[in-house]
Design an enzyme around this catalytic site. Structure first.
Site, PDB file in Angstrom:
ATOM      1  N   HIS A 346      47.673 -56.813 -28.497  1.00 47.74           N
ATOM      2  CA  HIS A 346      47.570 -56.077 -27.240  1.00 47.74           C
ATOM      3  C   HIS A 346      47.773 -54.585 -27.490  1.00 47.74           C
ATOM      4  O   HIS A 346      46.986 -53.748 -27.053  1.00 47.74           O
ATOM      5  CB  HIS A 346      48.635 -56.619 -26.280  1.00 47.74           C
ATOM      6  CG  HIS A 346      48.626 -55.963 -24.947  1.00 47.74           C
ATOM      7  ND1 HIS A 346      49.429 -54.899 -24.643  1.00 47.74           N
ATOM      8  CD2 HIS A 346      47.885 -56.208 -23.839  1.00 47.74           C
ATOM      9  CE1 HIS A 346      49.198 -54.531 -23.392  1.00 47.74           C
ATOM     10  NE2 HIS A 346      48.269 -55.316 -22.881  1.00 47.74           N
ATOM     11  N   ARG A 452      33.657 -53.772 -22.452  1.00 47.40           N
ATOM     12  CA  ARG A 452      34.438 -55.004 -22.321  1.00 47.40           C
ATOM     13  C   ARG A 452      34.964 -55.070 -20.906  1.00 47.40           C
ATOM     14  O   ARG A 452      35.962 -54.426 -20.568  1.00 47.40           O
ATOM     15  CB  ARG A 452      35.579 -54.991 -23.336  1.00 47.40           C
ATOM     16  CG  ARG A 452      35.093 -55.115 -24.784  1.00 47.40           C
ATOM     17  CD  ARG A 452      35.994 -54.412 -25.762  1.00 47.40           C
ATOM     18  NE  ARG A 452      35.890 -52.967 -25.610  1.00 47.40           N
ATOM     19  CZ  ARG A 452      36.237 -52.078 -26.542  1.00 47.40           C
ATOM     20  NH1 ARG A 452      36.690 -52.503 -27.705  1.00 47.40           N
ATOM     21  NH2 ARG A 452      36.131 -50.792 -26.314  1.00 47.40           N
ATOM     22  N   ARG A 508      29.569 -56.610 -21.500  1.00 43.80           N
ATOM     23  CA  ARG A 508      29.901 -57.962 -21.966  1.00 43.80           C
ATOM     24  C   ARG A 508      30.574 -58.711 -20.832  1.00 43.80           C
ATOM     25  O   ARG A 508      31.490 -58.188 -20.196  1.00 43.80           O
ATOM     26  CB  ARG A 508      30.861 -57.879 -23.158  1.00 43.80           C
ATOM     27  CG  ARG A 508      31.212 -59.241 -23.728  1.00 43.80           C
ATOM     28  CD  ARG A 508      32.115 -59.130 -24.927  1.00 43.80           C
ATOM     29  NE  ARG A 508      33.471 -58.765 -24.538  1.00 43.80           N
ATOM     30  CZ  ARG A 508      34.458 -58.570 -25.414  1.00 43.80           C
ATOM     31  NH1 ARG A 508      34.226 -58.663 -26.706  1.00 43.80           N
ATOM     32  NH2 ARG A 508      35.659 -58.250 -25.004  1.00 43.80           N
ATOM     33  N   GLU A 636      28.956 -64.039 -32.674  1.00 43.67           N
ATOM     34  CA  GLU A 636      30.265 -63.798 -33.269  1.00 43.67           C
ATOM     35  C   GLU A 636      30.933 -65.088 -33.733  1.00 43.67           C
ATOM     36  O   GLU A 636      32.104 -65.094 -34.087  1.00 43.67           O
ATOM     37  CB  GLU A 636      31.169 -63.063 -32.267  1.00 43.67           C
ATOM     38  CG  GLU A 636      31.251 -63.719 -30.911  1.00 43.67           C
ATOM     39  CD  GLU A 636      31.955 -62.848 -29.862  1.00 43.67           C
ATOM     40  OE1 GLU A 636      32.790 -62.016 -30.222  1.00 43.67           O
ATOM     41  OE2 GLU A 636      31.648 -63.018 -28.659  1.00 43.67           O
ATOM     42  N   GLY A 657      29.260 -59.480 -33.124  1.00 46.61           N
ATOM     43  CA  GLY A 657      30.676 -59.143 -33.000  1.00 46.61           C
ATOM     44  C   GLY A 657      31.314 -59.471 -34.337  1.00 46.61           C
ATOM     45  O   GLY A 657      31.721 -60.592 -34.587  1.00 46.61           O
ATOM     46  N   THR A 658      31.351 -58.467 -35.204  1.00 45.02           N
ATOM     47  CA  THR A 658      31.751 -58.756 -36.586  1.00 45.02           C
ATOM     48  C   THR A 658      33.241 -59.042 -36.725  1.00 45.02           C
ATOM     49  O   THR A 658      33.649 -59.660 -37.700  1.00 45.02           O
ATOM     50  CB  THR A 658      31.341 -57.606 -37.522  1.00 45.02           C
ATOM     51  OG1 THR A 658      31.887 -56.382 -37.002  1.00 45.02           O
ATOM     52  CG2 THR A 658      29.843 -57.480 -37.605  1.00 45.02           C
ATOM     53  N   ASN A 659      34.052 -58.634 -35.745  1.00 46.45           N
ATOM     54  CA  ASN A 659      35.485 -58.951 -35.852  1.00 46.45           C
ATOM     55  C   ASN A 659      35.700 -60.463 -35.764  1.00 46.45           C
ATOM     56  O   ASN A 659      36.294 -61.066 -36.652  1.00 46.45           O
ATOM     57  CB  ASN A 659      36.290 -58.308 -34.718  1.00 46.45           C
ATOM     58  CG  ASN A 659      36.118 -56.816 -34.646  1.00 46.45           C
ATOM     59  OD1 ASN A 659      35.528 -56.222 -35.536  1.00 46.45           O
ATOM     60  ND2 ASN A 659      36.614 -56.211 -33.592  1.00 46.45           N
ATOM     61  N   ASP A 660      35.208 -61.054 -34.675  1.00 41.98           N
ATOM     62  CA  ASP A 660      35.428 -62.484 -34.503  1.00 41.98           C
ATOM     63  C   ASP A 660      34.639 -63.277 -35.534  1.00 41.98           C
ATOM     64  O   ASP A 660      35.083 -64.329 -35.978  1.00 41.98           O
ATOM     65  CB  ASP A 660      35.059 -62.910 -33.076  1.00 41.98           C
ATOM     66  CG  ASP A 660      36.193 -62.597 -32.105  1.00 41.98           C
ATOM     67  OD1 ASP A 660      37.267 -62.197 -32.577  1.00 41.98           O
ATOM     68  OD2 ASP A 660      36.009 -62.755 -30.889  1.00 41.98           O
ATOM     69  N   CYS A 722      28.369 -54.623 -32.923  1.00 35.74           N
ATOM     70  CA  CYS A 722      29.362 -53.963 -32.079  1.00 35.74           C
ATOM     71  C   CYS A 722      30.802 -54.240 -32.494  1.00 35.74           C
ATOM     72  O   CYS A 722      31.720 -53.951 -31.741  1.00 35.74           O
ATOM     73  CB  CYS A 722      29.133 -54.275 -30.601  1.00 35.74           C
ATOM     74  SG  CYS A 722      29.499 -55.974 -30.161  1.00 35.74           S
TER      75      CYS A 722
END
Lengths: 762, 762
Positions: A346, A452, A508, A636, A657-660, A722
């Site tokens: 967070h 977001r 999104r 993602e 979504g390369t993070n997830d 993204c």
């Protein structure tokens, strides 16, 4: 090339060097500058070079009483002898392509050899100095570079120069802070009185090297002679100024200027930074989860943060971890420091959104919020004590350290402007507030690639409405909660569309990680219960019921849209209402792009698409051309990559979504990774942190596969990236090779992306 | 085939039916049995059939006053007329391939048509009955089966039979519980007095149908006439007995017998089950996370469970969720019921390991442990109240419902024995205790494919040692904790190897999901602090420090081995010590298989392999041939599938962990999925639960890719499947097509796997 040719004059005392192409290739480090300055006709101290291979062969022959190479060596030494015919004293120095601390410092005052034998004897001064110079190079051999490193080693060179016993002067070709053309002081001493020829030398070297150089000359009676030079590190601001100057002077093309700036270095000037980090010692280190440095007094609560801010003082909010209740405090604070959490905690998410520096996951930080004190490392820190944090590298310092403010001056703007000429991939930004959107536009963003929508609720008032929605027990409850949200959302979207002036905006669909939006502390639970009109016990029960074991893999993204269709409907209606308002205000078509997150099956996309299209059609905005609609999915999850062909039929675009995708491909929770990531990097398991630079062999193959399958079934498919990797230069260079249409990163990384993609496209 | 041919005698009153191949294909449902019994020469009630296509064509021609098809229809009706030349009364009945409730019941007593026109008129009794029979079929059209369903519909048939006004008798071909050859009573009425010919009919029909049939005959003055038959559902026990009998009688081959048993149905007899679930109504429903049914009195604590058990009474442990402190209670209880958690929750995992039925995630269960009561749905339940749970379907009932105990009788053993003849894929089991291993061996397991080493710590005494290890702050701490563990482990491994008598045993390296092994309740934390000699506050701090946001994707598996090499070392030493003991006891080589879990990079495998090999070599057991060593990895993350080629070089086997691979490929936490899975299945997003039946299009492609890449780089690579899908028939059939070498499932599913794989290999 014979070994005899590996001993040669770089700058002979008389005549020209006349190097062969093989010899030119051997010119590394200082040798290169000595040769080029001398060739350009500037008086230069006579210098010869010998490779390690040649030196070792000389020594082998010496043992066997074989004099063939020695003949060449002696003739080489003779090229140091000037017009006076006197054998000069000698200097021996290394000439490494990359400077490092272990190299032998220049060895001066070496007498010229008295005989041919003396010239190669390692027990005599010249031979000993050369031997020790080679030894100082060391011998590193990585596990994968055995052969290559061995070749490189043979080509290492040592310089022998004629030691003119004159005054030496040292200066820089450019000011390392401003980039202004020198001669400039080195910082260790004031600039000496220099003859005018030094300015010619500076101009010459700057053009030849294209870098900031430290330059050593001899001041003879007859004038200036160039002795040696090595590149130095300058600030990125100085590099930019110099690059623009060189391009304007015609030394470089504009594309050269663009190519020569390291995009990663721009981060330094896009955030406040420590001016004197070299001298201060951090008292603790955590994860830098939101870049930039901040100084201020320590506070432990949102109230104290607000109070301190009201008194015009900077403060750093220090907590175990942040939650929704801390948002006001985070906004009031100048920086955030937490004991727990990682990049996607967070604290990290909110800090990046609000642009506040944040250091998280400081394992040896213990907060005692009751006694208003904390322990950082072995220091006790109390409310009001000054600290400084660096969200770029995760350092925490005691005291108020001086900071440098970001300077987005003319040279950066000029280089970025030039970069747009060769760039073929669009750069968008990940923002959801008007303020951030404005920042991103100033940095050159060409649209919003990721808004977001759940982040629009980060304020106390809206959070209550959002929590009411999340905690609702049935559809009636939820419908009531939604009524409160739709007006907020319509207004937000209208403002965002208006700010973007007709540039594309990708929204999104709602994807709240529930645990980030719910109260956690007893106090927060009490407050929330009161604001929702619920008994505390009832609220606790609801919270327990919706608590998730692995929220990252839980009830989120498209799963919420399908289980709670009324949330989806509210959101699309709000979007259309926002587009209507903006269109009426701007008098133009608003390009709305709706993106479905966390998709794993084509059936999910079909289900959502049908509903989105129905609501959009019934709004009448498409018919009246007040809005255009583009429908796409986040990609993602590994399964979405595998089924990309099936999904692509139904969408206009994919946004990776390369993070997830990294989290699921590796099976790593980014929040929990710090416990083993350091150990993994230390033990060489990971070459680099896959959350910083995209993992080309794994995640990259997933993306490549998804693009191929998607484009095969829908040749018009637009492809974006993204995730946070879209702001990392190495990852951007990789993405550009995959044929993506756009990338979208945080506002502060837009310049980095523009520059990197210009270099990659060239 | 012309439409005229789609009205034909199935069993003519005189002569033979002489059907064309097209007509034979139309014989569905009852028509098929009537034809085959009649063809076999058994007296049969005269019967004709008409397809919907023919009937609709007849009606079309009737409107156009075209009589061509009517000629055929009338000639067909004439085939119902017997030797006496009298027009009989008629019966109209449907003949569906699959029986369903909406079909029209047989319409009897229909007068023969008085004219040719009367024979096709839908307002006259015969025509009306035929029309209504076709209408009762309904018209289902799935979104993907439009064309096919429309073809099927045209081929639906209705039977018209000559209604001999004699006594009817109904009986079954076999007893539906025991499988003994009939005639047997239907259950609705006692078995009537039947002439001897009925036994011939039973034998004939049993051989022709190969299923339990309900049979309808007329008892004429002249003897028995076959009227109609339909298949009925029998218990799997009865099916097995019948299959063995048919094979022994030479009606079927043994392979036929193997092929005709539904492997999924075996689950019914491998666990206790409700005898009367049809009549009882559940008061709540959760997730069936460990199969089988259990009855007992409600208890709310481990102490009460132990006390109740000591008094020889069965009890059901009812808690919000279980944790390590509940293990003794779970062992004492007969079944477990929890308000929270899913398939991979602590409760689910332990219940399956200990073989206890468990229903978890009952959302409308609220436990008040203080007042020793709970609310289930709208019922208040107190300590000592009787309940029954069904861990197969997740139902919860009030009261002690009667249960049937598992019966692994002779017929099951016989069929499984036959199945091994055609099976080419080995079946192993997932166990870690001697008791479970023995159960699995009795069920025919050929080795252990997954021994989860951390599960060996599920006892109070060992849990303390394990917690000490997990909570240790540094290596010294950890080393001390490990000393306590190594002896336990050596003994456990020795026992396991000895029990398996030289069959392969795959031990998965330590992979504890930390949150399952740590204390959670206040009481449990107090106890743990006392047992570890820590202050409660200090323990709480450590617990907070190691708490994970997403434990499924956290610090587990190979990551633990790399960050804490001393844990790895302890484990390999214990394994080798266990193998030594077992080898000395059995006097044979112990095949040890070591498996690394949660791998995502080849570098992780290389790192662990080097250390494992070094310890194994230094044990001397390989040289002395007391143990053989095989080294492999779990493949349970998408990245491991992608990098399978690189990983395969370093290993002897891959074992696919399909649970975690499904979680990461879909991005779904199995524990959290219940909140949206029901909605997803209701809305048709998922065709089936991907955690029950392997997702062939996504996860399946991952596995296929990994096998191909792995085998390409290491042709000798052995491939196994050890996720829960290895006990699901549909998944097993799929895996068998991928060329796996073995599967490994829980002991109770070993028979299911043996049977399914025998069918798949045939």
């Amino acid at each position: 090339m014979s070994l005899a040719q590996e001993m040669f004059a770089v700058a002979p005392a008389k005549g020209k060097a006349n190097l062969s192409s093989g010899q030119l290739k051997l010119l590394a480090g200082k040798a290169r500058w000595i040769y080029r300055v001398s060739e350009a006709g500037f008086p230069t101290v006579p210098s010869i070079a010998i490779t390690r291979a040649a030196w070792e062969a000389l020594q082998n022959q010496r043992m066997k009483r074989d004099n063939r190479l020695r003949v060449h060596w002696v003739s080489c030494l003779f090229r140091l002898v000037g017009a006076d015919g006197q054998a000069p004293q000698l200097v021996v120095r290394t000439s490494a392509p990359v400077h490092n601390g272990g190299l032998m410092p220049a060895r001066t005052g070496i007498p010229a050899p008295v005989s041919e034998g003396d010239s190669v004897d390692p027990s005599r001064p010249l031979g000993r100095a050369i031997k020790e110079a080679f030894e100082s190079y060391g011998y590193e051999r990585g596990p994968w570079h055995g052969q290559r490193s061995s070749d490189d080693r043979a080509r290492q060179i040592v310089l022998v120069q004629a030691n003119i016993d004159d005054e030496l002067a040292e200066f820089l070709t450019r000011d390392p802070a401003s980039g202004a053309l020198g001669p400039a002081a080195t910082g260790r001493a004031p600039l000496p009185q220099l003859p005018d020829e030094c300015s010619d030398l500076v101009a010459l070297l700057d053009a030849k090297a294209g870098r900031h150089m430290n330059c050593l000359v001899t001041l003879e009676r007859g004038g200036v002679r160039f002795l040696s030079a090595r590149p130095i590190q300058a600030s990125v601001g100085a590099e930019l100024e110099a690059a623009v100057e060189r391009a304007n002077a015609g030394v470089w093309t504009r594309q050269n200027a663009v190519n020569r700036i390291d995009p990663g270095s721009l981060g330094q000037i896009l955030h406040p930074r420590l001016s004197s980090a070299e001298t201060a010692l951090p008292i603790a280190t955590g994860l830098g989860v939101s870049p930039g440095a901040a100084s201020g007094v320590v506070v432990f609560s949102a109230e104290d943060a607000a109070r301190t801010r009201a008194r015009g003082k900077h403060c750093i909010l220090v907590v175990n971890e942040t939650g929704p209740a801390d948002i006001e405090g985070m906004k009031a604070a100048t920086g955030i420091l937490t004991a727990r959490g990682g990049m996607t905690s967070h604290a990290g998410v909110i800090a990046r959104i609000t642009g506040k520096p944040c250091v998280a996951g400081v394992r040896n930080l213990t907060v005692n919020a009751v006694e208003l004190s904390c322990r950082i490392g072995d220091k006790d820190v109390r409310t009001g004590d000054p600290v400084t944090i660096d969200g770029t590298d995760g350092s925490v310092y005691l005291g108020m350290l001086p900071l440098s403010q970001p300077n987005i001056g003319g040279a950066l703007g000029t280089v970025l402007g030039w970069s747009d000429a060769s760039r073929t991939i669009a750069v968008r930004t990940n923002v959801e507030t008007v303020e951030s959107a404005q920042t991103a536009l100033n940095f050159g963003a060409e649209g919003i690639g990721l808004a977001r929508s759940e982040h629009m609720f980060f304020s106390t008032e809206r959070m209550v409405a959002l929590r009411r929605m999340i905690l609702s027990e049935d559809e009636t409850d939820r419908a009531r909660a939604l009524e409160g949200l739709v007006d907020f959302q319509s207004g937000d979207y209208a403002d965002l569309f208006s700010t973007m002036q007709g540039r594309p905006v990708t929204v999104r669909l709602f994807d709240p990680p529930l645990h980030e939006f719910l109260p956690r502390t007893d106090e927060d639970i009490d407050d929330t219960a009161a604001s929702l009109g619920l008994a505390v016990r009832a609220l606790r029960q609801r919270l327990e019921r919706i608590a998730e074991v692995n929220p990252m893999l839980g009830h989120r993204g498209v799963r919420l849209a399908i289980t709670y269709p009324e949330v989806l409907q509210m959101q699309i209606q709000a979007l259309m209402a926002g587009a209507r308002t903006a269109s009426e205000k701007l008098g133009r078509t608003i390009p709305v792009e709706i993106m479905v997150p966390f998709v794993s099956t084509a059936s999910e996309v079909a289900w959502v698409r049908e509903r989105v299209m129905a609501i959009a059609q019934s709004s009448g905005l498409l018919r009246s051309q007040q809005a255009s609609l583009s429908f796409g999915t986040m990609i993602e999850l590994p399964r979405a990559c595998l089924r990309a062909g099936e999904i692509a039929h139904m969408v206009d675009f994919f946004s990776f979504g390369t993070n997830d995708l990294t989290q699921t491909t590796f099976g790593i929770s980014r929040d929990d990774a710090p416990t083993f990531l350091a150990s993994y990097q230390r033990k060489g398991i990971y070459e680099r942190d896959p959350f910083v630079s995209i993992d080309q062999k794994g995640v990259g193959e997933m993306i490549t596969m998804a693009i191929a399958r998607g484009r095969e079934s829908n040749p018009g498919l637009k492809i974006g990236i993204c995730g946070e990797h879209a702001g990392d230069p190495e990852s951007l260079a990789y993405f550009s090779r995959l044929g993506v249409d756009y990338v979208s990163c945080s506002p502060y990384r837009v310049p980095i992306a523009r520059l990197t993609l210009a270099q990659a496209s060239a």
